[in-house]
Design a protein around this motif. Structure first.
Motif, short mmCIF file in Angstrom:
data_model
loop_
_atom_site.label_atom_id
_atom_site.label_comp_id
_atom_site.label_asym_id
_atom_site.label_seq_id
_atom_site.Cartn_x
_atom_site.Cartn_y
_atom_site.Cartn_z
N LEU A 157 0.83 -1.21 0.00
CA LEU A 157 0.00 0.00 0.00
C LEU A 157 0.86 1.26 0.00
CD1 LEU A 157 -2.75 1.44 0.20
CD2 LEU A 157 -2.56 1.19 2.68
N LEU A 158 1.91 1.27 0.81
CA LEU A 158 2.82 2.42 0.84
C LEU A 158 3.47 2.64 -0.52
CD1 LEU A 158 4.58 1.91 4.29
CD2 LEU A 158 2.90 3.66 3.70
N LEU A 159 3.95 1.57 -1.11
CA LEU A 159 4.60 1.69 -2.42
C LEU A 159 3.60 2.08 -3.51
CD1 LEU A 159 7.05 -1.35 -2.25
CD2 LEU A 159 7.61 1.09 -2.05
N MET A 160 2.37 1.57 -3.41
CA MET A 160 1.36 1.91 -4.40
C MET A 160 0.99 3.40 -4.31
SD MET A 160 -0.38 0.96 -6.95
CE MET A 160 -0.08 -0.78 -6.89
N CYS A 161 0.87 3.92 -3.10
CA CYS A 161 0.58 5.34 -2.94
C CYS A 161 1.73 6.18 -3.51
CB CYS A 161 0.35 5.69 -1.47
SG CYS A 161 -1.23 5.10 -0.83
N GLN A 162 2.97 5.75 -3.27
CA GLN A 162 4.13 6.44 -3.82
C GLN A 162 4.09 6.42 -5.35
OE1 GLN A 162 6.82 8.02 -2.40
NE2 GLN A 162 7.77 8.38 -4.38
N LEU A 163 3.82 5.26 -5.92
CA LEU A 163 3.78 5.12 -7.38
C LEU A 163 2.65 5.96 -7.98
CD1 LEU A 163 4.75 3.67 -9.97
CD2 LEU A 163 3.07 1.90 -9.45
N LEU A 164 1.47 5.90 -7.38
CA LEU A 164 0.36 6.68 -7.89
C LEU A 164 0.61 8.19 -7.76
CD1 LEU A 164 -2.68 4.59 -6.61
CD2 LEU A 164 -1.84 4.80 -8.96
N GLY A 165 1.27 8.58 -6.68
CA GLY A 165 1.61 9.99 -6.52
C GLY A 165 2.57 10.46 -7.59
N GLU A 166 3.59 9.64 -7.88
CA GLU A 166 4.55 9.99 -8.94
C GLU A 166 3.85 10.04 -10.31
OE1 GLU A 166 7.67 10.93 -8.79
OE2 GLU A 166 7.90 10.65 -6.64
N ALA A 167 3.00 9.06 -10.57
CA ALA A 167 2.28 9.03 -11.85
C ALA A 167 1.36 10.25 -11.97
CB ALA A 167 1.48 7.74 -11.96
N LEU A 168 0.67 10.58 -10.89
CA LEU A 168 -0.22 11.73 -10.91
C LEU A 168 0.56 13.02 -11.18
CD1 LEU A 168 -3.23 12.45 -10.41
CD2 LEU A 168 -2.63 12.80 -8.02
N HIS A 169 1.72 13.13 -10.56
CA HIS A 169 2.56 14.31 -10.76
C HIS A 169 3.01 14.42 -12.22
CE1 HIS A 169 5.73 17.26 -10.25
NE2 HIS A 169 6.59 16.40 -10.77
N ARG A 170 3.46 13.32 -12.77
CA ARG A 170 3.98 13.34 -14.15
C ARG A 170 2.87 13.53 -15.18
NH1 ARG A 170 9.48 10.51 -14.56
NH2 ARG A 170 10.12 10.53 -12.39
N LEU A 171 1.72 12.92 -14.95
CA LEU A 171 0.64 13.01 -15.93
C LEU A 171 -0.10 14.35 -15.90
CD1 LEU A 171 -0.89 9.42 -15.61
CD2 LEU A 171 0.51 10.32 -17.48
N THR A 172 -0.25 14.93 -14.72
CA THR A 172 -1.03 16.15 -14.61
C THR A 172 -0.17 17.41 -14.51
OG1 THR A 172 -1.15 16.03 -12.20
CG2 THR A 172 -2.91 14.93 -13.46
N GLY A 173 1.07 17.26 -14.12
CA GLY A 173 1.93 18.43 -13.95
C GLY A 173 1.61 19.23 -12.70
N ILE A 174 0.92 18.63 -11.75
CA ILE A 174 0.63 19.30 -10.48
C ILE A 174 1.95 19.74 -9.85
CG2 ILE A 174 -0.32 18.99 -8.15
CD1 ILE A 174 -2.30 17.00 -9.35
N PRO A 175 2.04 20.98 -9.39
CA PRO A 175 3.32 21.47 -8.88
C PRO A 175 3.63 21.01 -7.45
CG PRO A 175 1.71 23.21 -8.77
CD PRO A 175 1.05 22.04 -9.45
N LEU A 176 3.42 19.75 -7.18
CA LEU A 176 3.79 19.13 -5.92
C LEU A 176 4.62 17.89 -6.24
CD1 LEU A 176 0.47 19.18 -3.85
CD2 LEU A 176 2.54 20.46 -3.37
N PRO A 177 5.61 17.58 -5.43
CA PRO A 177 6.38 16.35 -5.68
C PRO A 177 5.48 15.12 -5.60
CG PRO A 177 7.47 17.74 -4.05
CD PRO A 177 6.12 18.34 -4.30
N GLY A 178 5.86 14.09 -6.35
CA GLY A 178 5.09 12.85 -6.35
C GLY A 178 4.98 12.23 -4.97
N ALA A 179 6.03 12.38 -4.16
CA ALA A 179 6.00 11.81 -2.81
C ALA A 179 4.93 12.49 -1.96
CB ALA A 179 7.37 11.95 -2.15
N VAL A 180 4.79 13.80 -2.11
CA VAL A 180 3.76 14.53 -1.35
C VAL A 180 2.37 14.11 -1.82
CG1 VAL A 180 2.81 16.81 -0.86
CG2 VAL A 180 5.29 16.47 -0.88
N LEU A 181 2.21 13.98 -3.13
CA LEU A 181 0.92 13.51 -3.65
C LEU A 181 0.62 12.09 -3.14
CD1 LEU A 181 1.12 14.86 -7.30
CD2 LEU A 181 -0.28 15.73 -5.43
N GLY A 182 1.65 11.26 -3.07
CA GLY A 182 1.47 9.91 -2.54
C GLY A 182 1.03 9.93 -1.09
N LEU A 183 1.61 10.84 -0.30
CA LEU A 183 1.19 10.96 1.09
C LEU A 183 -0.26 11.44 1.20
CD1 LEU A 183 4.35 12.44 2.82
CD2 LEU A 183 3.33 10.20 3.18
N LEU A 184 -0.65 12.34 0.31
CA LEU A 184 -2.05 12.78 0.31
C LEU A 184 -2.98 11.64 -0.07
CD1 LEU A 184 -1.67 16.31 -1.31
CD2 LEU A 184 -2.13 15.78 1.09
#
Length: 117
Positions: free
Chosen positions: A7-34
């Motif tokens: 689950l931790l790794l999946m949240c990290q991966l999804l956060g990174e993917a979300l960052h790269r796909l959407t360009g949200i100005p937050l690091p993928g790790a922060v998005l994963g924590l959210l």
């Protein structure tokens, strides 16, 4: 335990993917924590399991630094030549960062103390 790590790794991966796909100005790790926070809101009963896994990971955190230490040892010739400069640059940049942080904090604190009109 494996499910919690997954689950931790999946949240990290999804956060990174979300960052790269959407360009949200937050690091993928922060998005994963959210995303992990959202998971806790949806499924609060999994908190104790993740807490146990996080405690175990923190207890063994020093193992995570072994590759970095080995990398430093392999660069002995470069460090012997430029090590003093690296240490001085790191010390100066750390001091400057602290001074700027204190200055910004003081400015913000003064603004909050003064009554708004």
């Amino acid at each position: 335990m494996i499910g919690a790590i997954a689950l931790l790794l999946m949240c990290q991966l999804l956060g990174e993917a979300l960052h790269r796909l959407t360009g949200i100005p937050l690091p993928g790790a922060v998005l994963g924590l959210l995303l992990l926070l959202l998971w806790f809101v949806i499924r609060p009963r999994e908190r104790p399991v993740l807490s146990a896994v996080a405690t175990w990971l923190i207890a063994h955190l020093s193992i995570m630094f072994v590759p970095a230490a080995v990398g430093l040892m392999q660069q002995g010739a470069i460090l012997s030549r430029y090590g003093a400069g690296i240490v001085i640059a790191t010390a100066i940049s750390t001091i400057l960062t602290l001074l700027v942080t204190v200055s910004v904090f003081r400015v913000v604190a003064r603004r909050q103390e003064s009554p708004s009109r």
